[in-house]
Design a protein around this motif. Structure first.
Motif, PDB file in Angstrom:
ATOM      1  N   PHE A 110      -1.974  18.893  22.832  1.00 45.98           N
ATOM      2  CA  PHE A 110      -3.296  19.345  23.262  1.00 45.98           C
ATOM      3  C   PHE A 110      -3.766  18.560  24.483  1.00 45.98           C
ATOM      4  N   ARG A 111      -3.440  17.270  24.530  1.00 46.62           N
ATOM      5  CA  ARG A 111      -3.809  16.481  25.709  1.00 46.62           C
ATOM      6  C   ARG A 111      -3.095  17.006  26.950  1.00 46.62           C
ATOM      7  N   LEU A 112      -1.841  17.398  26.775  1.00 48.61           N
ATOM      8  CA  LEU A 112      -1.085  17.957  27.893  1.00 48.61           C
ATOM      9  C   LEU A 112      -1.698  19.278  28.338  1.00 48.61           C
ATOM     10  N   LEU A 113      -2.066  20.104  27.371  1.00 46.31           N
ATOM     11  CA  LEU A 113      -2.711  21.383  27.675  1.00 46.31           C
ATOM     12  C   LEU A 113      -3.994  21.156  28.468  1.00 46.31           C
ATOM     13  N   SER A 114      -4.817  20.219  28.010  1.00 44.76           N
ATOM     14  CA  SER A 114      -6.079  19.923  28.695  1.00 44.76           C
ATOM     15  C   SER A 114      -5.835  19.386  30.099  1.00 44.76           C
ATOM     16  N   ALA A 115      -4.795  18.563  30.236  1.00 44.97           N
ATOM     17  CA  ALA A 115      -4.475  18.008  31.553  1.00 44.97           C
ATOM     18  C   ALA A 115      -4.061  19.113  32.520  1.00 44.97           C
ATOM     19  N   TYR A 116      -3.212  20.028  32.054  1.00 46.55           N
ATOM     20  CA  TYR A 116      -2.797  21.155  32.894  1.00 46.55           C
ATOM     21  C   TYR A 116      -4.005  21.984  33.319  1.00 46.55           C
ATOM     22  N   LEU A 117      -4.870  22.294  32.345  1.00 44.96           N
ATOM     23  CA  LEU A 117      -6.036  23.131  32.624  1.00 44.96           C
ATOM     24  C   LEU A 117      -6.975  22.447  33.614  1.00 44.96           C
ATOM     25  N   ASN A 118      -7.296  21.197  33.358  1.00 47.15           N
ATOM     26  CA  ASN A 118      -8.239  20.486  34.228  1.00 47.15           C
ATOM     27  C   ASN A 118      -7.693  20.321  35.641  1.00 47.15           C
ATOM     28  N   LEU A 119      -6.394  20.051  35.742  1.00 46.83           N
ATOM     29  CA  LEU A 119      -5.791  19.911  37.067  1.00 46.83           C
ATOM     30  C   LEU A 119      -5.813  21.247  37.804  1.00 46.83           C
ATOM     31  N   GLY A 120      -5.495  22.316  37.083  1.00 48.93           N
ATOM     32  CA  GLY A 120      -5.528  23.639  37.702  1.00 48.93           C
ATOM     33  C   GLY A 120      -6.923  24.016  38.170  1.00 48.93           C
ATOM     34  N   LEU A 121      -7.931  23.729  37.338  1.00 41.83           N
ATOM     35  CA  LEU A 121      -9.313  24.039  37.713  1.00 41.83           C
ATOM     36  C   LEU A 121      -9.755  23.221  38.915  1.00 41.83           C
TER      37      LEU A 121
END
Length: 200
Positions: A5-16
């Motif tokens: 989940f931390r990886l998912l959040s990192a991907y999302l936040n970086l993309g945003l």
């Protein structure tokens, strides 16, 4: 599975973050795409995982629409719908985004369909919440209890209903004429009657 989940959040936040920076479209798409495809098998909170992936798809779709690729954005929004949005606000976001994408290519029938679907979803949610409130009220009467729970949820739903009705009505006002414009006149006063604007 916390690391997933931390990886998912990192991907999302970086993309945003990258999506808001000039000239970083490809990098933003890379990370939003990675977020949307990250395996969620065995995660502790599947709903939170799905919510983040839908957010990634919608943000990716908005990027493509802004770059003049509405057909790509439509496919991304449809993917988001197939993932099943996790709450009413996300439903509204996806449906409105899809409606706007169809409107941008001149497909007003599909655009209206999704604007109307957003209204229907809010009305269904409001109806369910009202039924739940009535059930609680009946239970409290039987047990001689008093409770104010549920009012905040109903207020939130009514607020969403105002926004959904107004968005749909603006679409009708801009894109239809003649007798069908009567629908616009119906949709504008309906939520405002339930939620009058504050005076002053």
């Amino acid at each position: 599975m916390h690391s997933s989940f931390r990886l998912l959040s990192a991907y999302l936040n970086l993309g945003l973050l990258l999506s808001k920076q000039q000239g970083q479209h490809e990098q933003a798409v890379h990370w939003l795409s990675a977020c949307s495809q990250l395996d969620g098998s065995g995660v502790r909170d599947p709903q939170a995982h799905r919510h983040s992936q839908i957010q990634a798809l919608v943000s990716w779709g908005q990027l493509e629409l802004a770059r003049g690729h509405p057909e790509t954005s439509i496919q991304l929004y449809k993917q988001a719908i197939r993932r099943t949005p996790t709450n009413l606000q996300q439903v509204q976001l996806v449906y409105h985004s899809l409606a706007e994408a169809y409107q941008s290519v001149g497909n007003y029938l599909e655009s209206e369909r999704w604007f109307k679907a957003a209204v229907d979803q809010v009305q269904e949610s409001n109806s369910r919440q009202q039924q739940q409130a009535n059930t609680r009220q009946q239970y409290n009467k039987r047990t001689m209890k008093t409770s104010s729970s549920g009012s905040d949820g109903l207020q939130t739903s009514r607020s969403d209903q105002v926004a959904a009705h107004l968005t749909y009505a603006r679409f009708l006002a801009k894109n239809v004429s003649g007798i069908r414009f009567v629908a616009c006149l119906i949709f504008f006063p309906s939520p405002l009657h339930r939620n009058p604007l504050p005076s002053g």
